[in-house]
Design a protein around this motif. Structure first.
Motif, mmCIF file in Angstrom:
data_model
loop_
_atom_site.group_PDB
_atom_site.id
_atom_site.type_symbol
_atom_site.label_atom_id
_atom_site.label_comp_id
_atom_site.label_asym_id
_atom_site.label_seq_id
_atom_site.Cartn_x
_atom_site.Cartn_y
_atom_site.Cartn_z
ATOM 1 N N VAL A 113 0.851 -1.183 0.000
ATOM 2 C CA VAL A 113 0.000 0.000 0.000
ATOM 3 C C VAL A 113 0.893 1.240 0.000
ATOM 4 C CG1 VAL A 113 -1.768 1.296 1.228
ATOM 5 C CG2 VAL A 113 -1.810 -1.211 1.261
ATOM 6 N N GLN A 114 0.620 2.128 -0.943
ATOM 7 C CA GLN A 114 1.355 3.388 -1.003
ATOM 8 C C GLN A 114 0.408 4.528 -0.701
ATOM 9 O OE1 GLN A 114 3.116 3.204 -4.968
ATOM 10 N NE2 GLN A 114 5.040 2.505 -4.084
ATOM 11 N N LEU A 115 0.939 5.510 0.010
ATOM 12 C CA LEU A 115 0.140 6.636 0.439
ATOM 13 C C LEU A 115 0.828 7.933 0.015
ATOM 14 C CD1 LEU A 115 -0.317 5.283 4.061
ATOM 15 C CD2 LEU A 115 -2.064 5.234 2.293
ATOM 16 N N GLN A 116 0.064 8.860 -0.508
ATOM 17 C CA GLN A 116 0.616 10.132 -0.945
ATOM 18 C C GLN A 116 -0.228 11.259 -0.372
ATOM 19 O OE1 GLN A 116 3.521 10.794 -2.904
ATOM 20 N NE2 GLN A 116 3.029 12.804 -2.053
ATOM 21 N N ALA A 117 0.357 12.000 0.554
ATOM 22 C CA ALA A 117 -0.357 13.109 1.190
ATOM 23 C C ALA A 117 -0.100 14.408 0.455
ATOM 24 C CB ALA A 117 0.075 13.235 2.641
ATOM 25 N N SER A 118 -1.081 15.275 0.461
ATOM 26 C CA SER A 118 -0.954 16.582 -0.162
ATOM 27 C C SER A 118 -1.867 17.567 0.561
ATOM 28 C CB SER A 118 -1.323 16.509 -1.648
ATOM 29 O OG SER A 118 -2.672 16.096 -1.800
ATOM 30 N N GLY A 119 -1.659 18.850 0.248
ATOM 31 C CA GLY A 119 -2.554 19.873 0.772
ATOM 32 C C GLY A 119 -1.991 20.712 1.896
ATOM 33 N N GLY A 120 -0.785 20.423 2.332
ATOM 34 C CA GLY A 120 -0.194 21.235 3.381
ATOM 35 C C GLY A 120 0.172 22.618 2.879
ATOM 36 N N GLY A 121 0.556 23.473 3.800
ATOM 37 C CA GLY A 121 0.951 24.812 3.419
ATOM 38 C C GLY A 121 1.021 25.731 4.612
ATOM 39 N N LEU A 122 1.059 27.017 4.320
ATOM 40 C CA LEU A 122 1.136 28.056 5.337
ATOM 41 C C LEU A 122 -0.224 28.747 5.449
ATOM 42 C CD1 LEU A 122 2.739 29.936 7.253
ATOM 43 C CD2 LEU A 122 3.353 31.287 5.232
ATOM 44 N N VAL A 123 -0.704 28.880 6.658
ATOM 45 C CA VAL A 123 -2.008 29.509 6.878
ATOM 46 C C VAL A 123 -1.945 30.304 8.179
ATOM 47 C CG1 VAL A 123 -2.953 27.511 8.110
ATOM 48 C CG2 VAL A 123 -4.508 29.079 6.939
ATOM 49 N N GLN A 124 -2.747 31.345 8.256
ATOM 50 C CA GLN A 124 -2.804 32.137 9.486
ATOM 51 C C GLN A 124 -3.680 31.434 10.526
ATOM 52 O OE1 GLN A 124 -4.122 36.082 8.397
ATOM 53 N NE2 GLN A 124 -2.017 36.782 8.109
ATOM 54 N N ALA A 125 -3.398 31.726 11.772
ATOM 55 C CA ALA A 125 -4.209 31.175 12.856
ATOM 56 C C ALA A 125 -5.679 31.534 12.625
ATOM 57 C CB ALA A 125 -3.740 31.709 14.194
ATOM 58 N N GLY A 126 -6.545 30.561 12.861
ATOM 59 C CA GLY A 126 -7.966 30.741 12.614
ATOM 60 C C GLY A 126 -8.401 30.293 11.230
ATOM 61 N N GLY A 127 -7.450 30.034 10.374
ATOM 62 C CA GLY A 127 -7.753 29.628 9.015
ATOM 63 C C GLY A 127 -7.990 28.133 8.882
ATOM 64 N N SER A 128 -8.118 27.693 7.639
ATOM 65 C CA SER A 128 -8.435 26.295 7.351
ATOM 66 C C SER A 128 -7.502 25.737 6.282
ATOM 67 C CB SER A 128 -9.874 26.154 6.849
ATOM 68 O OG SER A 128 -10.805 26.564 7.824
ATOM 69 N N LEU A 129 -7.308 24.439 6.356
ATOM 70 C CA LEU A 129 -6.599 23.688 5.317
ATOM 71 C C LEU A 129 -7.272 22.332 5.179
ATOM 72 C CD1 LEU A 129 -2.752 24.190 5.972
ATOM 73 C CD2 LEU A 129 -4.041 24.949 3.962
ATOM 74 N N ARG A 130 -7.161 21.771 4.000
ATOM 75 C CA ARG A 130 -7.681 20.419 3.786
ATOM 76 C C ARG A 130 -6.549 19.548 3.257
ATOM 77 N NH1 ARG A 130 -12.856 18.436 3.449
ATOM 78 N NH2 ARG A 130 -13.127 16.433 2.353
ATOM 79 N N LEU A 131 -6.230 18.510 3.984
ATOM 80 C CA LEU A 131 -5.231 17.552 3.555
ATOM 81 C C LEU A 131 -5.920 16.376 2.875
ATOM 82 C CD1 LEU A 131 -2.948 17.404 6.737
ATOM 83 C CD2 LEU A 131 -2.870 19.012 4.821
ATOM 84 N N SER A 132 -5.249 15.827 1.892
ATOM 85 C CA SER A 132 -5.785 14.664 1.205
ATOM 86 C C SER A 132 -4.693 13.613 1.077
ATOM 87 C CB SER A 132 -6.309 15.045 -0.174
ATOM 88 O OG SER A 132 -6.939 13.935 -0.793
ATOM 89 N N CYS A 133 -5.075 12.366 1.197
ATOM 90 C CA CYS A 133 -4.129 11.269 1.078
ATOM 91 C C CYS A 133 -4.669 10.268 0.061
ATOM 92 C CB CYS A 133 -3.930 10.586 2.430
ATOM 93 S SG CYS A 133 -2.770 9.204 2.403
ATOM 94 N N ALA A 134 -3.922 10.068 -0.997
ATOM 95 C CA ALA A 134 -4.291 9.096 -2.013
ATOM 96 C C ALA A 134 -3.728 7.728 -1.622
ATOM 97 C CB ALA A 134 -3.754 9.527 -3.365
ATOM 98 N N VAL A 135 -4.593 6.730 -1.661
ATOM 99 C CA VAL A 135 -4.227 5.374 -1.240
ATOM 100 C C VAL A 135 -4.180 4.480 -2.471
ATOM 101 C CG1 VAL A 135 -4.835 3.466 0.282
ATOM 102 C CG2 VAL A 135 -5.436 5.812 0.925
ATOM 103 N N SER A 136 -3.105 3.720 -2.617
ATOM 104 C CA SER A 136 -2.924 2.932 -3.834
ATOM 105 C C SER A 136 -3.802 1.685 -3.858
ATOM 106 C CB SER A 136 -1.458 2.513 -3.989
ATOM 107 O OG SER A 136 -1.077 1.632 -2.942
ATOM 108 N N ALA A 137 -4.300 1.248 -2.714
ATOM 109 C CA ALA A 137 -5.135 0.055 -2.662
ATOM 110 C C ALA A 137 -6.588 0.431 -2.412
ATOM 111 C CB ALA A 137 -4.651 -0.879 -1.545
ATOM 112 N N SER A 138 -7.472 -0.509 -2.652
ATOM 113 C CA SER A 138 -8.876 -0.259 -2.352
ATOM 114 C C SER A 138 -9.040 -0.025 -0.855
ATOM 115 C CB SER A 138 -9.724 -1.447 -2.782
ATOM 116 O OG SER A 138 -11.041 -1.311 -2.287
ATOM 117 N N ILE A 139 -9.781 1.013 -0.527
ATOM 118 C CA ILE A 139 -9.999 1.334 0.875
ATOM 119 C C ILE A 139 -10.721 0.198 1.584
ATOM 120 C CG2 ILE A 139 -11.403 2.832 2.359
ATOM 121 C CD1 ILE A 139 -10.479 5.187 0.770
ATOM 122 N N PHE A 140 -11.499 -0.579 0.835
ATOM 123 C CA PHE A 140 -12.239 -1.688 1.431
ATOM 124 C C PHE A 140 -11.302 -2.791 1.919
ATOM 125 C CE2 PHE A 140 -16.320 -0.067 0.774
ATOM 126 C CZ PHE A 140 -16.386 0.512 -0.487
#
Length: 113
Positions: A1-28
């Motif tokens: 199983v390979q995992l690739q995370a993305s979506g990080g960055g710089l944000v001010q306090a109080g702000g929002s970010l969304r991280l996503s992780c792509a999984v090479s295998a079926s989640i099931f």
């Protein structure tokens, strides 16, 4: 199983970010998917986990601010992070648990105060 995370960055306090992780295998085929983080000089800690049945578990320090979700069709697990604080600054890692534990490379999240 390979995992690739993305979506990080710089944000001010109080702000929002969304991280996503792509999984090479079926989640099931995976017992649980999770997000962990590691700040400089600290141990890696659990942030949120979602299991095969959809049950979610959160660390106390993110309850009410972060939401973990998964997309079975896209084989991704996301972490929506709202009301970010400076202490949320860390490298965030996604992981998958089958009969083994798999880790992806982290993505940096920096929250400026």
């Amino acid at each position: 199983v390979q995992l690739q995370a993305s979506g990080g960055g710089l944000v001010q306090a109080g702000g929002s970010l969304r991280l996503s992780c792509a999984v090479s295998a079926s989640i099931f085929s995976i017992n649980a998917l999770g997000w962990y983080r590691q700040a400089p000089g600290k141990q890696r800690e659990m942030v949120a986990i979602i299991d095969y049945g959809g049950h979610r578990d959160y660390a106390d320090f993110v309850k009410g601010r972060f939401t973990i979700s998964r997309d079975n069709a896209k084989n991704t697990v996301d972490l929506q992070m709202d009301s970010l604080k400076a202490e949320d600054t860390a490298v965030y890692y996604c992981n998958a648990i089958t009969s083994r534990t798999y880790w992806g490379k982290g993505t940096q999240v920096t929250v400026s105060s």
